[in-house]
Design an enzyme around this catalytic site. Structure first.
Site, PDB file in Angstrom:
ATOM      1  CB  CYS A  13      -0.987  -0.005   1.161  1.00  0.00           C
ATOM      2  SG  CYS A  13      -0.268   0.204   2.809  1.00  0.00           S
ATOM      3  CG  ASN A  16       4.340  -1.689   5.105  1.00  0.00           C
ATOM      4  OD1 ASN A  16       5.431  -2.031   5.562  1.00  0.00           O
ATOM      5  ND2 ASN A  16       3.385  -2.564   4.914  1.00  0.00           N
ATOM      6  CB  CYS A  18      -3.653   1.470   7.009  1.00  0.00           C
ATOM      7  SG  CYS A  18      -3.499   2.956   8.009  1.00  0.00           S
ATOM      8  NE  ARG A  19      -4.509   1.391   1.624  1.00  0.00           N
ATOM      9  CZ  ARG A  19      -4.370   2.025   0.471  1.00  0.00           C
ATOM     10  NH1 ARG A  19      -5.282   1.892  -0.475  1.00  0.00           N
ATOM     11  NH2 ARG A  19      -3.312   2.787   0.248  1.00  0.00           N
ATOM     12  CB  SER A  20       0.362  -3.445   2.772  1.00  0.00           C
ATOM     13  OG  SER A  20       1.096  -2.439   3.394  1.00  0.00           O
ATOM     14  CG  ASP A 132      -5.031   5.151   2.963  1.00  0.00           C
ATOM     15  OD1 ASP A 132      -5.136   4.752   4.149  1.00  0.00           O
ATOM     16  OD2 ASP A 132      -4.004   5.681   2.518  1.00  0.00           O
TER      17      ASP A 132
END
Length: 162
Positions: A13, A16, A18-20, A132
């Site tokens: 993401c 690095n 939150c999402r990934s 995001d």
């Protein structure tokens, strides 16, 4: 090229945090639930460098912990060119990050072909980008967890069939 003869998966993401890392934690959790840890090498990275060395966002950690996934030990890192050599699958959280990975990190068509969207494995509704949640409310993290969980379940099923 696989890492240590394992199928290698890199989730990417922007920062690095939150999402990934959520995707990394979820996929790792599923791999262990299915006793497939010997078959996979799993990591995450960001296309930006401002969070290098930081743990995942507290809200991401809270949502993951609530769902039985521990991401508290992860640390943000930036993607680098060697990742496109080492990883079998580079799964971007959104189209912007996918374009950036291909543009700045893939040196060959073979490397660029390793890069795709995580939501290619999300079959419930036609969405391409994992939103995001960083600047939003806590419920954004819940939504992201849900779509990443479904995507990771489908990813594991797909990879186990190969």
């Amino acid at each position: 090229m696989s890492v240590d003869n394992k199928t290698s998966v890199l989730f990417v993401c922007l920062g690095n945090i939150c999402r990934s890392p959520m995707a990394q934690g979820i996929f790792t959790h599923l791999v262990y639930e299915h006793n497939r840890q010997d078959a996979f090498y799993i990591d995450s990275a960001g296309t930006g460098s401002w969070h290098i060395g930081h743990p995942p966002d507290k809200r991401a950690q809270q949502v993951c912990t609530k769902n039985g996934v521990n991401i508290s030990k992860l640390q943000a890192r930036k993607i680098h060119k060697m990742d496109l050599f080492h990883y079998d699958y580079v799964l971007a959280m959104d189209e912007r990050n996918m374009r950036d990975i291909k543009r700045y990190y893939a040196d060959t068509p073979e490397q660029a072909n390793k890069v795709s969207l995580i939501l290619n494995y999300y079959y419930d509704e036609p969405i391409k980008n994992v939103p995001d949640p960083y600047y939003g409310a806590h419920d954004g993290f819940e939504y992201v967890f849900d779509i990443l969980y479904k995507s990771c379940v489908n990813l594991l099923e797909t990879l186990d069939k190969k």
